[in-house]
Design an enzyme around this catalytic site. Structure first.
Site, PDB file in Angstrom:
ATOM      1  CG  LEU A   1      -2.084  -1.013   1.164  1.00 50.95           C
ATOM      2  CD1 LEU A   1      -2.899  -0.944   2.457  1.00 50.95           C
ATOM      3  CD2 LEU A   1      -2.998  -0.765  -0.043  1.00 50.95           C
TER       4      LEU A   1
ATOM      5  CB  THR B   1      10.717   6.955   4.977  1.00 55.51           C
ATOM      6  OG1 THR B   1       9.689   6.236   5.661  1.00 55.51           O
ATOM      7  CG2 THR B   1      10.488   8.450   5.102  1.00 55.51           C
TER       8      THR B   1
ATOM      9  CG  ASP C   1      14.590  -0.212  10.923  1.00 55.11           C
ATOM     10  OD1 ASP C   1      13.454  -0.162  11.430  1.00 55.11           O
ATOM     11  OD2 ASP C   1      15.332  -1.192  11.042  1.00 55.11           O
TER      12      ASP C   1
ATOM     13  CG  ASN D   1       2.130   1.691   4.528  1.00 52.35           C
ATOM     14  OD1 ASN D   1       1.063   1.092   4.492  1.00 52.35           O
ATOM     15  ND2 ASN D   1       3.198   1.286   3.837  1.00 52.35           N
TER      16      ASN D   1
ATOM     17  CB  SER E   1      -4.895  -0.176  12.097  1.00 49.66           C
ATOM     18  OG  SER E   1      -5.105  -1.247  12.979  1.00 49.66           O
TER      19      SER E   1
ATOM     20  CE1 TYR F   1       0.256  -6.777  11.176  1.00 48.61           C
ATOM     21  CE2 TYR F   1      -2.031  -7.497  11.301  1.00 48.61           C
ATOM     22  CZ  TYR F   1      -1.049  -6.700  10.739  1.00 48.61           C
ATOM     23  OH  TYR F   1      -1.377  -5.808   9.737  1.00 48.61           O
TER      24      TYR F   1
ATOM     25  CE  LYS G   1      -0.876  -3.270  11.878  1.00 46.00           C
ATOM     26  NZ  LYS G   1      -0.283  -2.032  11.315  1.00 46.00           N
TER      27      LYS G   1
ATOM     28  CB  THR H   1      -0.199  -5.470  -0.217  1.00 48.96           C
ATOM     29  OG1 THR H   1      -0.173  -6.285   0.969  1.00 48.96           O
ATOM     30  CG2 THR H   1      -1.474  -4.641  -0.247  1.00 48.96           C
TER      31      THR H   1
END
Length: 283
Positions: free
Chosen positions: A14, A32, A56, A83, A134, A148, A152, A183
């Site tokens: 994305l 970035t 990073d 992101n 998210s 994960y 989130k 993605t």
């Protein structure tokens, strides 16, 4: 009207798709990523409208330096997109300490520090929008994604708090909750050696269902990126943006289940107040 965006994690998925669409529409992007060469094709096509920096987001000092340089070089930045992300697909005992720490450093601490670095600049210009990417997994949960989800759910709580705090400064914040989207993110999920104790239960069932292809990844990255971009034209900023049929259905179903679980506890909840406390208003 041309706008300027700062987007983290733009090497693929994305982040890259938003960058591509924005540049094609005539906007400027400060992108970035850990490997700047991944955007060489876009830089060759769009020239100075694409500002690129290696970053990073787990390096807090680097986050501050890069964000400060982006504002110094580009002036006003209208939208900041958090992101960059990292995913671990493993049960609670299977994941390694390094995997746990990395998912939290990237998705939680990294996102927090990007916001903290950008806010002084956004407050000074008295405008701006923050988009926190998210997931449906920031509201719903699935076996094997515990760490994960932890990241989130944490960043959603942080972001919802920040949204209230920064509203008086003319800055909006939207939490973006895509479903399973094509993605390439799923192929980059980190895994761990399977423990037989978990393979026989829900974690193993989820793993096998994914291996069989029972969970379709049907979200269109181009469409998702387009709607994320469009959301910035909505005023006031929507607190959440749910994208994907799976995200909408799963999030709504699990939210309703949580309400159903909590509502019967009203009498017990109220009974734990101090006897001298004023009665709570009926909901």
């Amino acid at each position: 009207m041309s706008t300027t965006w700062l987007i983290t994690g733009t090497s693929s998925g994305l982040g890259r798709e938003m960058t591509r669409q924005l540049l094609a529409e005539g906007h400027r992007v400060a992108a970035t990523l850990r490997r700047p060469e991944a955007l060489d094709d876009l830089r060759a096509e769009y020239g100075d409208r694409l500002w690129v920096a290696a970053l990073d987001v787990t390096d807090t000092l680097a986050v501050r330096d890069v964000v400060d340089r982006a504002f110094a070089d580009l002036g006003t930045i209208d939208v900041v997109v958090n992101n960059a992300g990292y995913g671990v697909f493993a049960s609670v005992e299977e994941a390694s300490d390094d995997q746990i720490e990395r998912v939290l450093r990237t998705n939680v601490i990294g996102s927090m520090q990007v916001v903290r670095a950008a806010l002084p600049h956004l407050r000074a210009q008295a405008s701006g929008r923050i988009l926190q990417v998210s997931s449906a997994g920031g509201q719903a949960t699935y076996p094997n994604f515990g760490y994960y989800h932890a990241s989130k759910w944490a960043i959603e709580g942080f972001s919802q708090t920040v949204a209230a705090e920064i509203a008086p400064f003319g800055i909006g914040l939207t939490i973006v909750e895509p479903g399973a989207t094509q993605t390439g993110f799923s192929t980059g999920l980190q895994t761990a050696p399977v423990m037989p104790e978990y393979d026989a239960g829900p974690a193993g069932d989820t793993r096998r269902a994914i291996e069989r292809g029972d969970f379709a990844i049907a979200g269109d990255a181009v469409k998702v990126a387009r709607e994320i971009i469009r959301s910035t034209s909505v005023t006031p900023a929507p607190l959440r943006l749910v994208l994907g049929r799976d995200s909408y259905d799963d999030v709504l179903r699990q939210l309703r289940a949580r309400v159903e679980q909590i509502e019967p506890q009203r009498e017990v909840a109220y009974s734990t107040m101090l006897d001298s406390a004023a009665p709570c208003a009926a909901q």
